[in-house]
Design a protein around this motif. Structure first.
Motif, PDB file in Angstrom:
ATOM      1  N   PHE A 110      19.490  22.260   2.086  1.00 47.15           N
ATOM      2  CA  PHE A 110      19.158  23.641   1.732  1.00 47.15           C
ATOM      3  C   PHE A 110      17.676  23.950   1.952  1.00 47.15           C
ATOM      4  O   PHE A 110      17.217  25.039   1.635  1.00 47.15           O
ATOM      5  CB  PHE A 110      19.519  23.911   0.266  1.00 47.15           C
ATOM      6  N   GLY A 111      16.945  22.966   2.469  1.00 50.06           N
ATOM      7  CA  GLY A 111      15.533  23.180   2.741  1.00 50.06           C
ATOM      8  C   GLY A 111      14.618  22.916   1.560  1.00 50.06           C
ATOM      9  O   GLY A 111      13.414  23.154   1.643  1.00 50.06           O
ATOM     10  N   ARG A 112      15.174  22.400   0.465  1.00 49.83           N
ATOM     11  CA  ARG A 112      14.363  22.110  -0.712  1.00 49.83           C
ATOM     12  C   ARG A 112      13.747  20.714  -0.588  1.00 49.83           C
ATOM     13  O   ARG A 112      14.391  19.780  -0.119  1.00 49.83           O
ATOM     14  CB  ARG A 112      15.209  22.190  -1.988  1.00 49.83           C
ATOM     15  N   ILE A 113      12.499  20.609  -1.028  1.00 50.08           N
ATOM     16  CA  ILE A 113      11.810  19.316  -0.961  1.00 50.08           C
ATOM     17  C   ILE A 113      12.450  18.331  -1.934  1.00 50.08           C
ATOM     18  O   ILE A 113      12.715  18.664  -3.093  1.00 50.08           O
ATOM     19  CB  ILE A 113      10.314  19.484  -1.291  1.00 50.08           C
ATOM     20  N   GLN A 114      12.701  17.129  -1.459  1.00 44.27           N
ATOM     21  CA  GLN A 114      13.275  16.064  -2.286  1.00 44.27           C
ATOM     22  C   GLN A 114      12.119  15.268  -2.911  1.00 44.27           C
ATOM     23  O   GLN A 114      11.666  14.260  -2.384  1.00 44.27           O
ATOM     24  CB  GLN A 114      14.166  15.166  -1.444  1.00 44.27           C
ATOM     25  N   TRP A 115      11.664  15.754  -4.053  1.00 48.94           N
ATOM     26  CA  TRP A 115      10.456  15.199  -4.673  1.00 48.94           C
ATOM     27  C   TRP A 115      10.643  13.743  -5.092  1.00 48.94           C
ATOM     28  O   TRP A 115       9.733  12.925  -4.916  1.00 48.94           O
ATOM     29  CB  TRP A 115      10.051  16.057  -5.870  1.00 48.94           C
ATOM     30  N   LYS A 116      11.806  13.409  -5.644  1.00 47.33           N
ATOM     31  CA  LYS A 116      12.019  12.022  -6.070  1.00 47.33           C
ATOM     32  C   LYS A 116      11.946  11.068  -4.886  1.00 47.33           C
ATOM     33  O   LYS A 116      11.347   9.989  -4.973  1.00 47.33           O
ATOM     34  CB  LYS A 116      13.372  11.891  -6.779  1.00 47.33           C
ATOM     35  N   THR A 117      12.542  11.464  -3.779  1.00 46.01           N
ATOM     36  CA  THR A 117      12.480  10.645  -2.560  1.00 46.01           C
ATOM     37  C   THR A 117      11.047  10.532  -2.069  1.00 46.01           C
ATOM     38  O   THR A 117      10.584   9.445  -1.690  1.00 46.01           O
ATOM     39  CB  THR A 117      13.364  11.249  -1.462  1.00 46.01           C
ATOM     40  N   LEU A 118      10.330  11.651  -2.081  1.00 48.44           N
ATOM     41  CA  LEU A 118       8.934  11.667  -1.635  1.00 48.44           C
ATOM     42  C   LEU A 118       8.094  10.715  -2.473  1.00 48.44           C
ATOM     43  O   LEU A 118       7.334   9.892  -1.929  1.00 48.44           O
ATOM     44  CB  LEU A 118       8.377  13.087  -1.726  1.00 48.44           C
ATOM     45  N   TYR A 119       8.227  10.801  -3.782  1.00 45.73           N
ATOM     46  CA  TYR A 119       7.413   9.961  -4.656  1.00 45.73           C
ATOM     47  C   TYR A 119       7.807   8.492  -4.542  1.00 45.73           C
ATOM     48  O   TYR A 119       6.941   7.604  -4.563  1.00 45.73           O
ATOM     49  CB  TYR A 119       7.538  10.437  -6.107  1.00 45.73           C
ATOM     50  N   ARG A 120       9.093   8.225  -4.411  1.00 49.25           N
ATOM     51  CA  ARG A 120       9.545   6.835  -4.271  1.00 49.25           C
ATOM     52  C   ARG A 120       9.023   6.208  -2.979  1.00 49.25           C
ATOM     53  O   ARG A 120       8.510   5.075  -2.984  1.00 49.25           O
ATOM     54  CB  ARG A 120      11.074   6.781  -4.312  1.00 49.25           C
ATOM     55  N   ASN A 121       9.128   6.932  -1.879  1.00 51.15           N
ATOM     56  CA  ASN A 121       8.648   6.406  -0.593  1.00 51.15           C
ATOM     57  C   ASN A 121       7.141   6.213  -0.603  1.00 51.15           C
ATOM     58  O   ASN A 121       6.620   5.219  -0.070  1.00 51.15           O
ATOM     59  CB  ASN A 121       9.048   7.352   0.534  1.00 51.15           C
ATOM     60  N   THR A 122       6.433   7.161  -1.213  1.00 48.46           N
ATOM     61  CA  THR A 122       4.974   7.057  -1.273  1.00 48.46           C
ATOM     62  C   THR A 122       4.553   5.875  -2.137  1.00 48.46           C
ATOM     63  O   THR A 122       3.646   5.123  -1.778  1.00 48.46           O
ATOM     64  CB  THR A 122       4.369   8.349  -1.837  1.00 48.46           C
ATOM     65  N   GLU A 123       5.220   5.694  -3.260  1.00 44.41           N
ATOM     66  CA  GLU A 123       4.882   4.588  -4.151  1.00 44.41           C
ATOM     67  C   GLU A 123       5.050   3.239  -3.447  1.00 44.41           C
ATOM     68  O   GLU A 123       4.240   2.316  -3.633  1.00 44.41           O
ATOM     69  CB  GLU A 123       5.741   4.639  -5.409  1.00 44.41           C
ATOM     70  N   ALA A 124       6.081   3.122  -2.624  1.00 48.79           N
ATOM     71  CA  ALA A 124       6.299   1.870  -1.894  1.00 48.79           C
ATOM     72  C   ALA A 124       5.138   1.577  -0.946  1.00 48.79           C
ATOM     73  O   ALA A 124       4.690   0.425  -0.832  1.00 48.79           O
ATOM     74  CB  ALA A 124       7.608   1.948  -1.114  1.00 48.79           C
ATOM     75  N   ILE A 125       4.623   2.613  -0.278  1.00 44.83           N
ATOM     76  CA  ILE A 125       3.501   2.418   0.645  1.00 44.83           C
ATOM     77  C   ILE A 125       2.219   2.115  -0.126  1.00 44.83           C
ATOM     78  O   ILE A 125       1.437   1.241   0.267  1.00 44.83           O
ATOM     79  CB  ILE A 125       3.329   3.658   1.535  1.00 44.83           C
ATOM     80  N   LEU A 126       1.997   2.822  -1.245  1.00 44.80           N
ATOM     81  CA  LEU A 126       0.801   2.565  -2.055  1.00 44.80           C
ATOM     82  C   LEU A 126       0.805   1.138  -2.584  1.00 44.80           C
ATOM     83  O   LEU A 126      -0.241   0.476  -2.620  1.00 44.80           O
ATOM     84  CB  LEU A 126       0.726   3.566  -3.209  1.00 44.80           C
ATOM     85  N   ASN A 127       1.968   0.654  -2.996  1.00 49.72           N
ATOM     86  CA  ASN A 127       2.066  -0.738  -3.465  1.00 49.72           C
ATOM     87  C   ASN A 127       1.760  -1.713  -2.338  1.00 49.72           C
ATOM     88  O   ASN A 127       1.136  -2.763  -2.564  1.00 49.72           O
ATOM     89  CB  ASN A 127       3.464  -1.014  -4.022  1.00 49.72           C
ATOM     90  N   ARG A 128       2.172  -1.356  -1.137  1.00 46.91           N
ATOM     91  CA  ARG A 128       1.938  -2.236   0.015  1.00 46.91           C
ATOM     92  C   ARG A 128       0.453  -2.438   0.277  1.00 46.91           C
ATOM     93  O   ARG A 128       0.020  -3.530   0.657  1.00 46.91           O
ATOM     94  CB  ARG A 128       2.605  -1.631   1.254  1.00 46.91           C
TER      95      ARG A 128
END
Length: 228
Positions: A110-128
């Motif tokens: 529907f074009g809505r931002i998937q915030w949980k996915t965004l934060y989860r993916n970002t957290e994985a990179i920050l941890n890396r």
């Protein structure tokens, strides 16, 4: 071993001015390659050719042994080429996650931002990369070194196999440089090819395997750092 990227006889002219002349460069998987030369030697123009912002007037580019044309930055991303520029390009008013995935925010049908996915993916990179901050943190609240790591996180979010690092230590303390080198060593172990641009020769000796020297728009010599 086949170089991840190989430039052959790259020449670039701007309105009659020759910025690059017959430049050769090869960077292999799992190596950190120093690109050195004084200001005006042509390093920035070469970066922009490898990242698709400029096209060479003549010469050839190969990625993993295949001849390619990098016509724009999207082509570079598609070829798994990433760049960490010296000048910070983060947006202070946005969150860390929005900066890391700037222009690529995950959406549902529907074009809505998937915030949980965004934060989860970002957290994985920050941890890396060991950046202990929340993805929701506003970038404007961070220090210069943390913003530099956000730039690196953005690059890594594109899953590059070749990374160009343009003076990444210029704004970092010695302790922060040590940590950046740990990240670079981990990337090297994973088989990532890295071009490292710096005027600080002591740091080049610490982290780089091979070097290429540029002068007056040409590549004048290459070799092993340990032999110099």
């Amino acid at each position: 071993m086949t170089p991840f990227i190989e430039l052959k006889q790259i020449t670039k002219r701007f309105a009659g001015v020759t910025a690059l002349k017959d430049v050769n460069l090869s960077v292999y998987p799992g190596e950190v390659h120093a690109l050195v030369g004084e200001n005006g030697a042509g390093k920035s123009t070469l970066i922009k050719i490898m990242s698709g912002f400029h096209q060479p007037t003549s010469g050839e580019c190969y990625v993993e042994g295949k001849k390619v044309v990098i016509s724009d930055p999207n082509d570079a991303i598609g070829l798994k080429i990433g760049v960490v520029y010296q000048e910070l390009s983060v947006v202070d008013s946005l969150s860390v996650a929005e900066n890391v995935y700037f222009g690529r925010l995950p959406h549902n049908s529907f074009g809505r931002i998937q915030w949980k996915t965004l934060y989860r993916n970002t957290e994985a990179i920050l941890n890396r990369i060991g950046l202990k901050i929340k993805p929701q943190t506003k970038v404007g609240s961070l220090g210069t070194a943390q913003k530099q790591l956000v730039e690196i996180a953005r690059c890594l979010s594109q899953d590059p196999r070749f990374i160009i690092m343009d003076e990444p230590t210029s704004s970092l303390t010695n302790k922060e440089v040590d940590y950046l080198f740990l990240i670079m060593n981990q990337l090297r172990k994973e088989g990532t090819a890295i071009v490292y641009i710096s005027h600080k020769l002591a740091k080049i000796r610490r982290i780089c395997d091979r070097y290429t020297v540029m002068k007056d728009g040409s590549s004048v010599c290459s070799g092993m750092v340990s032999d110099v």
